[in-house]
Design an enzyme around this catalytic site. Sequence first.
Site, PDB file in Angstrom:
ATOM      1  N   HIS A 129       1.573  -2.874  -2.649  1.00 29.17           N
ATOM      2  CA  HIS A 129       2.751  -2.050  -2.886  1.00 29.17           C
ATOM      3  C   HIS A 129       2.809  -0.928  -1.849  1.00 29.17           C
ATOM      4  O   HIS A 129       1.874  -0.723  -1.087  1.00 29.17           O
ATOM      5  CB  HIS A 129       2.750  -1.464  -4.308  1.00 29.17           C
ATOM      6  CG  HIS A 129       1.634  -0.517  -4.589  1.00 29.17           C
ATOM      7  ND1 HIS A 129       0.439  -0.908  -5.139  1.00 29.17           N
ATOM      8  CD2 HIS A 129       1.525   0.821  -4.383  1.00 29.17           C
ATOM      9  CE1 HIS A 129      -0.348   0.140  -5.277  1.00 29.17           C
ATOM     10  NE2 HIS A 129       0.278   1.199  -4.813  1.00 29.17           N
ATOM     11  N   ALA A 130       3.931  -0.230  -1.857  1.00 26.80           N
ATOM     12  CA  ALA A 130       4.132   0.998  -1.079  1.00 26.80           C
ATOM     13  C   ALA A 130       4.762   1.999  -2.041  1.00 26.80           C
ATOM     14  O   ALA A 130       5.060   1.665  -3.192  1.00 26.80           O
ATOM     15  CB  ALA A 130       5.043   0.738   0.113  1.00 26.80           C
TER      16      ALA A 130
END
Length: 134
Positions: A51-52
């Site tokens: 994820h970011a």
Amino acid sequence: MQHPYLIEFPKLGAPGIGYISVTEQQTHLPFAIERIFWTYYTPESIVRGRHAHHRTEQVLVAVAGRIVVTTEMPDGQIHTFRLEDPHTGLYIPPNAWHTMQYSHNAVQLVFASQAYEEADYIRQYEEFKRVWQA
């Protein structure tokens, strides 16, 4: 755009007595800490992260074991970091897609700039590319 980078925390002590590493609010961290969490007992075959973030900045520390962190920036730059010294942290900016893979005995400590908010996470890789390349 900021990129991931390593942070060296003070390593105080000696082999005969052991060591302590410390940080104080914004002494070594580029943000005020709003959340602290840790991960442990992660099987070596599992890749976490994926994820970011829209806003959250993080510093990851392997307080035990080894953690291999791979980051990808919106411009396609990929970096791999091997964390295995408890006095070294890795700064992860909001715009970095990141994954972590752990040794069987790894304990990861994370300092985060934001409290948990699901809406801050970008969990789909295609969405990461769309958001940060715009």
